[in-house]
Scaffold this motif. Structure first.
Motif, mmCIF file in Angstrom:
data_model
loop_
_atom_site.group_PDB
_atom_site.id
_atom_site.type_symbol
_atom_site.label_atom_id
_atom_site.label_comp_id
_atom_site.label_asym_id
_atom_site.label_seq_id
_atom_site.Cartn_x
_atom_site.Cartn_y
_atom_site.Cartn_z
ATOM 1 N N LEU A 1 0.825 -1.202 0.000
ATOM 2 C CA LEU A 1 0.000 0.000 0.000
ATOM 3 C C LEU A 1 0.866 1.262 0.000
ATOM 4 O O LEU A 1 0.564 2.252 -0.667
ATOM 5 N N SER A 2 2.017 1.203 0.725
ATOM 6 C CA SER A 2 2.842 2.410 0.863
ATOM 7 C C SER A 2 3.386 2.889 -0.481
ATOM 8 O O SER A 2 3.596 4.082 -0.683
ATOM 9 N N SER A 3 3.624 1.967 -1.420
ATOM 10 C CA SER A 3 4.229 2.393 -2.683
ATOM 11 C C SER A 3 3.285 2.257 -3.871
ATOM 12 O O SER A 3 3.531 2.803 -4.934
ATOM 13 N N MET A 4 2.168 1.545 -3.673
ATOM 14 C CA MET A 4 1.326 1.212 -4.811
ATOM 15 C C MET A 4 0.815 2.456 -5.547
ATOM 16 O O MET A 4 0.842 2.530 -6.768
ATOM 17 N N TYR A 5 0.367 3.441 -4.792
ATOM 18 C CA TYR A 5 -0.209 4.617 -5.442
ATOM 19 C C TYR A 5 0.753 5.806 -5.451
ATOM 20 O O TYR A 5 0.350 6.933 -5.689
ATOM 21 N N SER A 6 2.017 5.518 -5.171
ATOM 22 C CA SER A 6 3.010 6.586 -5.194
ATOM 23 C C SER A 6 3.242 7.030 -6.643
ATOM 24 O O SER A 6 3.327 6.203 -7.540
ATOM 25 N N GLY A 7 3.353 8.345 -6.832
ATOM 26 C CA GLY A 7 3.529 8.858 -8.185
ATOM 27 C C GLY A 7 4.929 8.636 -8.725
ATOM 28 O O GLY A 7 5.169 8.740 -9.920
ATOM 29 N N HIS A 8 5.898 8.339 -7.842
ATOM 30 C CA HIS A 8 7.265 8.181 -8.348
ATOM 31 C C HIS A 8 7.771 6.763 -8.100
ATOM 32 O O HIS A 8 7.296 6.057 -7.207
ATOM 33 N N GLU A 9 8.751 6.391 -8.898
ATOM 34 C CA GLU A 9 9.283 5.032 -8.817
ATOM 35 C C GLU A 9 10.098 4.864 -7.540
ATOM 36 O O GLU A 9 10.924 5.709 -7.210
ATOM 37 N N ILE A 10 9.836 3.772 -6.825
ATOM 38 C CA ILE A 10 10.617 3.476 -5.620
ATOM 39 C C ILE A 10 11.910 2.804 -6.077
ATOM 40 O O ILE A 10 11.882 1.697 -6.612
ATOM 41 N N ARG A 11 13.015 3.492 -5.877
ATOM 42 C CA ARG A 11 14.260 2.970 -6.434
ATOM 43 C C ARG A 11 14.909 1.914 -5.538
ATOM 44 O O ARG A 11 15.666 1.080 -6.004
ATOM 45 N N SER A 12 14.615 2.003 -4.239
ATOM 46 C CA SER A 12 15.202 1.001 -3.367
ATOM 47 C C SER A 12 14.132 -0.035 -3.021
ATOM 48 O O SER A 12 13.232 0.230 -2.233
ATOM 49 N N PRO A 13 14.243 -1.196 -3.622
ATOM 50 C CA PRO A 13 13.162 -2.173 -3.437
ATOM 51 C C PRO A 13 13.302 -3.026 -2.177
ATOM 52 O O PRO A 13 12.685 -4.070 -2.066
ATOM 53 N N GLN A 14 14.132 -2.560 -1.201
ATOM 54 C CA GLN A 14 14.419 -3.392 -0.029
ATOM 55 C C GLN A 14 13.141 -3.830 0.692
ATOM 56 O O GLN A 14 12.960 -4.988 1.051
ATOM 57 N N ARG A 15 12.245 -2.856 0.860
ATOM 58 C CA ARG A 15 11.006 -3.142 1.573
ATOM 59 C C ARG A 15 10.178 -4.196 0.824
ATOM 60 O O ARG A 15 9.611 -5.089 1.429
ATOM 61 N N ALA A 16 10.144 -4.042 -0.509
ATOM 62 C CA ALA A 16 9.383 -4.991 -1.316
ATOM 63 C C ALA A 16 10.007 -6.380 -1.201
ATOM 64 O O ALA A 16 9.301 -7.383 -1.062
ATOM 65 N N ALA A 17 11.355 -6.438 -1.218
ATOM 66 C CA ALA A 17 12.036 -7.735 -1.126
ATOM 67 C C ALA A 17 11.699 -8.397 0.208
ATOM 68 O O ALA A 17 11.436 -9.600 0.280
ATOM 69 N N THR A 18 11.689 -7.601 1.269
ATOM 70 C CA THR A 18 11.376 -8.146 2.600
ATOM 71 C C THR A 18 9.950 -8.687 2.616
ATOM 72 O O THR A 18 9.679 -9.771 3.142
ATOM 73 N N SER A 19 9.040 -7.932 2.017
ATOM 74 C CA SER A 19 7.644 -8.346 2.021
ATOM 75 C C SER A 19 7.444 -9.624 1.181
ATOM 76 O O SER A 19 6.706 -10.533 1.575
ATOM 77 N N LEU A 20 8.129 -9.718 0.035
ATOM 78 C CA LEU A 20 8.025 -10.930 -0.790
ATOM 79 C C LEU A 20 8.616 -12.124 -0.028
ATOM 80 O O LEU A 20 8.074 -13.231 -0.050
ATOM 81 N N GLY A 21 9.719 -11.883 0.693
ATOM 82 C CA GLY A 21 10.358 -12.938 1.493
ATOM 83 C C GLY A 21 9.400 -13.437 2.577
ATOM 84 O O GLY A 21 9.298 -14.644 2.842
ATOM 85 N N ARG A 22 8.671 -12.496 3.180
ATOM 86 C CA ARG A 22 7.704 -12.864 4.228
ATOM 87 C C ARG A 22 6.588 -13.739 3.648
ATOM 88 O O ARG A 22 6.143 -14.701 4.261
ATOM 89 N N TYR A 23 6.159 -13.402 2.454
ATOM 90 C CA TYR A 23 5.106 -14.168 1.785
ATOM 91 C C TYR A 23 5.575 -15.616 1.578
ATOM 92 O O TYR A 23 4.851 -16.572 1.856
ATOM 93 N N LEU A 24 6.812 -15.740 1.112
ATOM 94 C CA LEU A 24 7.342 -17.088 0.864
ATOM 95 C C LEU A 24 7.487 -17.864 2.169
ATOM 96 O O LEU A 24 7.135 -19.045 2.243
ATOM 97 N N ALA A 25 7.989 -17.189 3.194
ATOM 98 C CA ALA A 25 8.211 -17.874 4.474
ATOM 99 C C ALA A 25 6.876 -18.349 5.055
ATOM 100 O O ALA A 25 6.796 -19.416 5.662
#
Ligand SMILES: Cc1cc2nc3c(=O)[nH]c(=O)nc-3n(C[C@H](O)[C@H](O)[C@H](O)COP(=O)(O)OP(=O)(O)OC[C@H]3O[C@@H](n4cnc5c(N)ncnc54)[C@H](O)[C@@H]3O)c2cc1C
Length: 425
Positions: free
Chosen positions: A296-320
């Motif tokens: 939600l924090s980045s989905m509707y953001s008007g600019h590209e999130i260049r550091s995907p660390q948060r997304a990587a953590t969230s995807l890792g959590r999904y897998l775990a």
């Protein structure tokens, strides 16, 4: 971890910008799935076509996507029926199916090497509510409208997916996965071979009577088709009706066979879930896990999130959570913008001041984009119009213009998407 698009080659394509005035029967703006398909249909009908693309063909969403080729994309069939009624909902579904079939046919006719993976689709419920109100309803709608689908409850689901904490799913066939960047590049090259004049590195800046202007020259054409997806508003087209949603995609290092079998004990499937901010995954031809999702924090953001660390953590959590025994090492991760309308169905229209300018966008899916490209081409050749009203930028959305004027695009689109996907239940 590479912060790059896994599909892109190390050397991005050289571009040849337009540096003179030129004329043709049709000018196409945008070199993604939609623009390339539009040019493809026009050339098949014997028209001369000039295509201008601001970066390189496949640079936009089409070449950054996860390549699930299914008619669902952002909306399942039941959403379409709930929001548009049975007849129009089915017409929209068939529209997306026509895009899917065109992509399949093009791969086969041109022999495109794009990691074509025939895989059934599985819509997964992560909660009991998701099962009752997403999966079961989708299964019932599909069967009622004459489409094949199989329902799996929590127990039977274990035979086809080794995921924990899931509550059932609906599976159907006829879908496939591709490397959509490779598809776009191959189609681009074939179009050039057939005589389409393609100018990459060429941004359309504005329209004039009978033409479209770029910094290096004007393309004069009696018909102009603009297929720039989320960027339509940059050219003054459907400014209130088109926005963007950001998603992240990760590709793992090749998995061990035992890990692939732990995820898919039977056939490999293309999977996504019923959550509003859903996750999606499939296995590529190289045996890599491709996993995507939004936050939600980045989905509707008007600019590209260049550091995907948060997304990587969230995807890792999904897998775990769902596949704790599987070892997955992320190799690539990148963000991408999906052009969207407020009800997640596309937008089609005609420029108010320059009626020879037709436009389509907010595709929210590769098959939809292909179908939109064909639709605009057939508007030009055959005055096709059956979806003009349904897909008009002026149609009624859950959140209207007045609320949007107060709260802005970000909030209005977020609320409107939640209403489209959940309130229609
Ligand atoms: C990370 C990610 C994953 C996705 N996964 C899937 C998936 O698995 N399955 C699926 O069906 N869909 C998926 N999508 C959505 C899908 O990729 C898009 O809906 C679709 O590609 C849109 O195609 P398009 O041709 O309309 O837009 P684009 O591919 O964005 O093409 C538009 C082109 O227009 C160009 N352009 C813009 N403005 C101008 C201008 N002024 N002048 C000239 N050129 C211009 C852009 O550079 C761009 O190349 C995904 C999207 C993303 C970002």
């Amino acid at each position: 971890v590479h912060r790059a698009v896994y599909w892109h080659p190390q050397q991005l394509p050289q571009t040849t910008p337009l540096r003179r005035n030129i004329s043709s029967d049709v000018a196409v703006v945008g070199g993604g799935m939609a623009g390339l398909t539009c040019a493809q249909v026009l050339v098949e009908r014997g028209l001369s076509v000039t295509l201008v693309e601001q970066a390189f063909c496949g640079a936009g969403a089409s070449g950054r996507s996860s390549g699930f080729i299914t008619p669902d994309s952002e909306l399942e069939l039941w959403h379409l029926v709930a929001n548009y009624g049975e007849q129009q909902g089915k017409a929209l579904w068939e529209f997306a199916m026509s895009g899917l079939e065109r992509i399949r046919r093009t791969i086969s006719e041109l022999g495109i090497d794009c990691d074509y993976q025939i895989q059934d689709s599985l819509l997964l419920a992560r909660t009991p509510n998701g099962f009752e109100k997403g999966v079961r309803v989708e299964h019932e709608t599909r069967r009622a409208l004459g489409y094949r689908a199989s329902l799996y409850d929590r127990v039977s689901l274990g035979k086809i997916i080794g995921a924990r904490a899931v509550h059932g799913g609906v599976r159907y066939d006829g879908t496939f996965g591709i490397n959509s960047y490779a598809y776009c590049r191959a189609l681009r090259n074939e179009l050039e071979r057939r005589g389409v004049q393609i100018f990459e590195g060429t941004r359309a800046t504005r329209f004039a009577a009978g033409g479209v202007e770029t910094p290096g020259g004007t393309v004069t054409a009696p018909a102009i088709a603009v297929l720039t997806d989320r960027a339509l508003p940059d050219l003054g087209l459907a400014p209130a009706a088109v926005y963007q949603a950001q998603t992240f995609l990760a590709v793992s290092k090749p998995l061990h066979d035992r890990d692939i079998r732990a995820i898919f004990p039977d056939d490999r499937l293309m999977v996504w879930d019923t959550d509003l901010l859903y996750h999606y995954f499939r296995i590529t031809g190289e045996g890599r896990l491709l996993l995507g999702g939004s936050q939600l924090s980045s989905m509707y953001s008007g600019h590209e999130i260049r550091s995907p660390q948060r997304a990587a953590t969230s995807l890792g959590r999904y897998l775990a959570r769902h596949f704790p025994s599987v070892t997955v090492e992320i190799d690539y991760i990148w963000p991408g913008f999906i052009g969207v309308s407020k009800d997640l169905a596309p937008i089609v229209g005609r420029h108010a001041a320059f009626p020879t300018v037709l436009f389509a966008g907010a595709a929210a899916g590769l098959p939809w984009a292909a179908a939109l490209g064909e639709y605009l081409a057939q508007k030009i050749t055959d005055r096709r119009c059956e979806l003009d009203q349904t897909l008009s930028a002026e149609r009624r959305f859950p959140i209207g213009k007045r609320v949007q004027a107060v709260f802005g695009k970000r909030v209005s689109f977020a609320l409107s998407h939640a209403a489209t996907k959940y309130l229609s239940r």
